[in-house]
Design an enzyme around this catalytic site. Sequence first.
Site, PDB file in Angstrom:
ATOM      1  N   HIS A  35     -32.141 -12.671  40.275  1.00  0.00           N
ATOM      2  CA  HIS A  35     -31.696 -12.128  38.990  1.00  0.00           C
ATOM      3  C   HIS A  35     -32.571 -12.598  37.837  1.00  0.00           C
ATOM      4  CE1 HIS A  35     -29.884 -15.924  37.488  1.00  0.00           C
ATOM      5  NE2 HIS A  35     -29.566 -16.152  38.742  1.00  0.00           N
ATOM      6  N   CYS A  39     -29.209 -19.639  43.156  1.00  0.00           N
ATOM      7  CA  CYS A  39     -29.774 -18.304  43.020  1.00  0.00           C
ATOM      8  C   CYS A  39     -31.271 -18.379  42.698  1.00  0.00           C
ATOM      9  CB  CYS A  39     -29.044 -17.528  41.931  1.00  0.00           C
ATOM     10  SG  CYS A  39     -27.372 -17.005  42.396  1.00  0.00           S
TER      11      CYS A  39
END
Length: 261
Positions: free
Chosen positions: A175, A191
């Site tokens: 992301h 992440c």
Amino acid sequence: MITTGELTRRSFGAMMLGTVAACSQPPVVSGPAGSTNFIDGYGPIEDSGYNLPGIPSRYLQGVNRRMSGIYNGEQGPNTLDVDPYAKFLYHVRADGTTTRYPVGVGRAGRSIRGMATIKLKRKWPGWTPTQNMLRTEPEVYGDFRGGIPGGLRSPLGARALYLFRGNRDTFYRIHGTNDLDSIGNSGSAGCIRMFNQDVIHLFDQIEVPMQVNIRSREESLRVDPENYERGVELPPKIISAEELLGPEAEALDRPPVFDES
């Protein structure tokens, strides 16, 4: 202007290392009068009704920027190959070329490993901390247990790619981020973070489903020993709830405007 360029298999790594490191002032792209100059590909972007700021050149030094060349890794075509030790993500295309993006990854013990599949990709996604994040780091995530809607305040930035194993959501994402210091370092809860300009570029290049490989320590050492253990480990960044959720921040925010075409 700095361009992605075409690199041979032999010179790919060497040129990546030397492109900017040997220059005191990297080439830049001039913006409008009175604006900051930005490196090509990292200037301001208008997207879904938002004006995304450009990335200052100090975050893009050396190899810490998007580059294209011949893929020299071990994965097949039409995949993403992520090296959490060198802090790079490779989009491997069918013709043997790749675009390499700098990434930020999880702190020690907090990263996904092995194979996964991107089954969803979303523009301007909202974010909610997982139960594990709330349990292990309540001082970081506790104030945000209700989640943050998609937009400029969302920690997932402008785009997110959702990693699955089988039909199970791993809750790990690739992301965008506004935490520019984290790119090229280990600072997330697991992440894989990218500059917003880079994740928008990647998002537009790929189709789902797409396989993702997260390199092991051994694979990283085999493929890219020069950049092994690039970067540093950063402490978790604690942001106050007032900063992200307070009336002043909320008044400045608005939902994204998506192109319906």
